[in-house]
Scaffold this motif. Sequence first.
Motif, mmCIF file in Angstrom:
data_model
loop_
_atom_site.group_PDB
_atom_site.id
_atom_site.type_symbol
_atom_site.label_atom_id
_atom_site.label_comp_id
_atom_site.label_asym_id
_atom_site.label_seq_id
_atom_site.Cartn_x
_atom_site.Cartn_y
_atom_site.Cartn_z
ATOM 1 N N GLN A 90 21.246 18.648 18.347
ATOM 2 C CA GLN A 90 19.684 18.152 18.680
ATOM 3 C C GLN A 90 19.572 16.820 18.005
ATOM 4 O OE1 GLN A 90 17.406 19.582 20.590
ATOM 5 N NE2 GLN A 90 18.610 21.445 20.899
ATOM 6 N N SER A 93 16.388 14.677 17.000
ATOM 7 C CA SER A 93 15.223 15.690 16.190
ATOM 8 C C SER A 93 15.809 15.565 14.778
ATOM 9 C CB SER A 93 15.330 16.992 16.793
ATOM 10 O OG SER A 93 16.543 17.561 16.476
ATOM 11 N N SER A 95 15.908 18.678 11.349
ATOM 12 C CA SER A 95 16.033 19.806 10.830
ATOM 13 C C SER A 95 15.609 20.046 9.401
ATOM 14 C CB SER A 95 17.425 20.392 11.128
ATOM 15 O OG SER A 95 17.726 20.445 12.536
ATOM 16 N N GLU A 128 9.057 18.020 17.172
ATOM 17 C CA GLU A 128 9.420 19.313 16.653
ATOM 18 C C GLU A 128 10.159 19.352 15.564
ATOM 19 O OE1 GLU A 128 11.035 20.675 20.445
ATOM 20 O OE2 GLU A 128 12.886 19.902 20.192
ATOM 21 N N TRP A 130 13.722 21.658 13.552
ATOM 22 C CA TRP A 130 14.603 22.671 13.932
ATOM 23 C C TRP A 130 14.828 23.639 12.523
ATOM 24 C CZ3 TRP A 130 16.202 24.796 18.675
ATOM 25 C CH2 TRP A 130 15.765 23.917 19.793
ATOM 26 N N CYS A 168 19.031 29.347 15.829
ATOM 27 C CA CYS A 168 18.280 27.989 15.918
ATOM 28 C C CYS A 168 17.053 28.232 16.176
ATOM 29 C CB CYS A 168 18.998 27.348 17.280
ATOM 30 S SG CYS A 168 20.876 26.783 16.766
ATOM 31 N N ARG A 170 13.040 26.735 16.575
ATOM 32 C CA ARG A 170 12.255 25.490 16.961
ATOM 33 C C ARG A 170 10.860 25.791 16.493
ATOM 34 N NH1 ARG A 170 13.685 23.981 22.404
ATOM 35 N NH2 ARG A 170 12.763 25.959 22.913
ATOM 36 N N SER A 172 7.277 23.527 17.298
ATOM 37 C CA SER A 172 6.621 22.589 17.627
ATOM 38 C C SER A 172 5.480 22.096 16.906
ATOM 39 C CB SER A 172 6.196 22.905 19.149
ATOM 40 O OG SER A 172 5.044 23.911 19.054
#
Length: 185
Positions: A90, A93, A95, A128, A130, A168, A170, A172
Amino acid sequence: MFKNSFDPQPEMMDDTLSIRPLMREDIEELFSAASNPEIWAGHPAEDRYKREKFEPYFVSLLESRAALAVIDRRLSQIIGCSRYYVSPDQHDSVSIGFTFLNHAYWGGETNFHLKRLMLEHAFKSFPEVWFHIAPTNIRSQKATAKLGAEHAYNATLDLSGSPAVWMCFRLSKDAWNRVLTSKNA
């Protein structure tokens, strides 16, 4: 690394915690927080409570330039750490992971306070966030679900030097806001 000139080592605080960049001189205090075997039970590195296993982990945290020391403001003591990172699958993004808290802080609101600070910072730059959790780490799976994160898929990823299967999750910004609204109701 990170898009949007995201700062992976911000200084943040609330009424109970302060978070700041992890520093080399934090090793003794962080090792003290990490030295209980229960912290690592169910974790892929279940022997990280041992000094010879913890030290390379600490070095990797420093080298990431994204690790954060978590400090109990009342005691002015390091009680754990966490970090931001980019997931290998990703790329656009952020994490949150590599988190642990001293066993004495389990079962209360400390993890929520920590994640609230980190999520509020992350959601300023990303829609978002992760989380990657080992399939055997039920405690972290439950804690992540309490944040409103949903299991999206499993993947074999290299997050710390060797490929492994990760669950994983997610989260939002909308799901996080619903959790905050329900907590404040």
